[in-house]
Design a protein around this motif. Structure first.
Motif, short mmCIF file in Angstrom:
data_model
loop_
_atom_site.label_atom_id
_atom_site.label_comp_id
_atom_site.label_asym_id
_atom_site.label_seq_id
_atom_site.Cartn_x
_atom_site.Cartn_y
_atom_site.Cartn_z
N GLY A 187 0.79 -1.22 0.00
CA GLY A 187 0.00 0.00 0.00
C GLY A 187 0.83 1.27 0.00
O GLY A 187 1.89 1.37 -0.62
N LEU A 188 0.33 2.28 0.75
CA LEU A 188 0.93 3.61 0.74
C LEU A 188 2.37 3.63 1.23
O LEU A 188 3.21 4.35 0.68
CB LEU A 188 0.07 4.55 1.59
N ALA A 189 2.68 2.85 2.26
CA ALA A 189 4.05 2.83 2.79
C ALA A 189 5.05 2.41 1.72
O ALA A 189 6.13 2.99 1.60
CB ALA A 189 4.13 1.89 3.99
N ALA A 190 4.70 1.41 0.94
CA ALA A 190 5.59 0.94 -0.11
C ALA A 190 5.69 1.96 -1.24
O ALA A 190 6.79 2.24 -1.74
CB ALA A 190 5.08 -0.41 -0.66
N VAL A 191 4.57 2.53 -1.64
CA VAL A 191 4.56 3.52 -2.73
C VAL A 191 5.40 4.74 -2.36
O VAL A 191 6.21 5.23 -3.16
CB VAL A 191 3.12 3.94 -3.07
N LYS A 192 5.22 5.25 -1.15
CA LYS A 192 5.97 6.44 -0.71
C LYS A 192 7.47 6.15 -0.68
O LYS A 192 8.28 7.01 -1.04
CB LYS A 192 5.49 6.91 0.66
N CYS A 193 7.84 4.96 -0.24
CA CYS A 193 9.26 4.59 -0.21
C CYS A 193 9.83 4.58 -1.62
O CYS A 193 10.88 5.19 -1.88
CB CYS A 193 9.43 3.23 0.44
N LEU A 194 9.17 3.91 -2.52
CA LEU A 194 9.65 3.79 -3.90
C LEU A 194 9.80 5.16 -4.57
O LEU A 194 10.83 5.47 -5.17
CB LEU A 194 8.69 2.92 -4.70
N ILE A 195 8.77 5.98 -4.45
CA ILE A 195 8.79 7.28 -5.12
C ILE A 195 9.81 8.22 -4.47
O ILE A 195 10.60 8.87 -5.16
CB ILE A 195 7.39 7.92 -5.10
N SER A 196 9.81 8.29 -3.14
CA SER A 196 10.68 9.24 -2.43
C SER A 196 12.15 8.93 -2.63
O SER A 196 12.96 9.84 -2.91
CB SER A 196 10.35 9.24 -0.93
N ILE A 197 12.54 7.67 -2.49
CA ILE A 197 13.96 7.33 -2.63
C ILE A 197 14.41 7.49 -4.07
O ILE A 197 15.52 7.98 -4.34
CB ILE A 197 14.23 5.90 -2.12
N ARG A 198 13.57 7.13 -5.01
CA ARG A 198 13.95 7.30 -6.42
C ARG A 198 14.10 8.79 -6.77
O ARG A 198 15.01 9.16 -7.52
CB ARG A 198 12.92 6.64 -7.33
N GLN A 199 13.24 9.63 -6.23
CA GLN A 199 13.37 11.07 -6.46
C GLN A 199 14.67 11.59 -5.88
O GLN A 199 15.36 12.41 -6.50
CB GLN A 199 12.18 11.81 -5.85
N TRP A 200 15.02 11.12 -4.67
CA TRP A 200 16.27 11.56 -4.04
C TRP A 200 17.48 11.07 -4.82
O TRP A 200 18.44 11.82 -5.03
CB TRP A 200 16.33 11.04 -2.60
N LEU A 201 17.45 9.83 -5.27
CA LEU A 201 18.56 9.28 -6.06
C LEU A 201 18.75 10.08 -7.35
O LEU A 201 19.88 10.38 -7.75
CB LEU A 201 18.29 7.81 -6.40
N GLN A 202 17.65 10.42 -7.99
CA GLN A 202 17.72 11.19 -9.23
C GLN A 202 18.36 12.55 -8.98
O GLN A 202 19.20 13.01 -9.76
CB GLN A 202 16.32 11.36 -9.82
N LYS A 203 17.97 13.17 -7.89
CA LYS A 203 18.51 14.49 -7.56
C LYS A 203 19.98 14.41 -7.14
O LYS A 203 20.78 15.28 -7.50
CB LYS A 203 17.68 15.10 -6.43
N GLN A 204 20.34 13.36 -6.41
CA GLN A 204 21.69 13.24 -5.87
C GLN A 204 22.69 12.74 -6.90
O GLN A 204 23.83 13.21 -6.98
CB GLN A 204 21.68 12.30 -4.66
#
Length: 254
Positions: free
Chosen positions: A34-51
């Motif tokens: 659910g939401l916990a998994a979706v937020k993890c996937l999106i948030s970390i990928r966004q951070w990786l892209q930025k970093q």
């Protein structure tokens, strides 16, 4: 931009070194849905892209179940890989420490993320993962015990002067550098009707009162508005489940 490649990327290894890390995380098991998994996937990928200008330096392995597959859950569509756990309630999959550790080893991940709910408050999970040199993305075992346990967290709060409602462990205080959380729980926990009635009398716990399970088979939290019915309520819950129970009682605040 092409994948940086964790094995050969000086940038990533320097990043890990800068923040006193032990090793780059290449694969993460997401032990939630659910939401916990979706937020993890999106948030970390966004951070990786930025970093690092790419989000593909970490692979995400999501735990799936036949039920989640049948429902075509969105988080599974975002996964790089899916590894299957048994069908059924969460004690058979997302909240089962044995299952999570087994899947983490099978998937050969470097870290496990559990989010909230399910196994996130089980102190055994980070302990078991550490035995296999797998990083637990979350608090330490001692922190989970201290903050995730209803009784221990209340004892810590009142020990540092935070106001708490009248409850069955009001006199229990934690000493500086105290590590015996189990002993503290024992002092504040009620297990029988007699212990509960004694606490009500000793601490002047009024009604409505809240009865909270800390372990065993009580069903969550319930409120009693008549002290005379406390014995019937507590006995009924124990007989209904046929197992040993323990918990705490406290006066309800406005």
């Amino acid at each position: 931009m092409p994948d940086l490649g964790l094995e050969n990327s000086e940038e990533i290894h320097e990043f890990v070194k800068q923040y006193s890390g032990s090793k780059p995380i290449k694969r993460v098991l997401i032990a939630n849905n659910g939401l916990a998994a979706v937020k993890c996937l999106i948030s970390i990928r966004q951070w990786l892209q930025k970093q690092f200008n790419t989000s593909s330096v970490v692979s995400f392995v999501c735990i799936g179940t036949p039920d989640e597959m049948d429902a075509a859950s969105h988080y599974l569509k975002l996964a790089d890989e899916i590894i299957m756990a048994p069908r059924g309630k969460n004690s058979q999959n997302f909240a089962n420490v044995d299952v999570i550790v087994s899947l983490a080893l099978q998937a050969k991940v470097d870290a496990v993320y559990v989010g909230w709910g399910h196994a996130s408050e089980n102190p055994e999970l980070p302990k078991r993962l550490l035995e296999h040199d797998i990083i637990f993305i979350g608090p330490s075992t001692s922190s989970i015990v201290a903050s995730g346990d209803k009784i221990v967290s209340t004892i810590i709060a009142q020990s540092i002067g935070m106001p708490t409602v009248d409850w069955s462990g009001r006199d229990v205080k934690i000493a500086k550098n105290e590590v015996d959380f189990h002993g503290l729980r024992e002092k504040a926990t009620i297990r029988t009707v007699e212990e509960g009635l004694e606490a009500i009398s000793k601490y002047g716990i009024g009604v409505p009162m809240m009865i909270k399970a800390s372990e065993g088979s009580w069903i969550g939290i319930f409120i009693e508005v008549w002290i005379a019915k406390f014995k019937i309520r507590l006995t009924g819950k124990k007989e209904e489940n046929g197992k040993k129970t323990s918990g705490k009682i406290e006066e309800c605040s406005d």
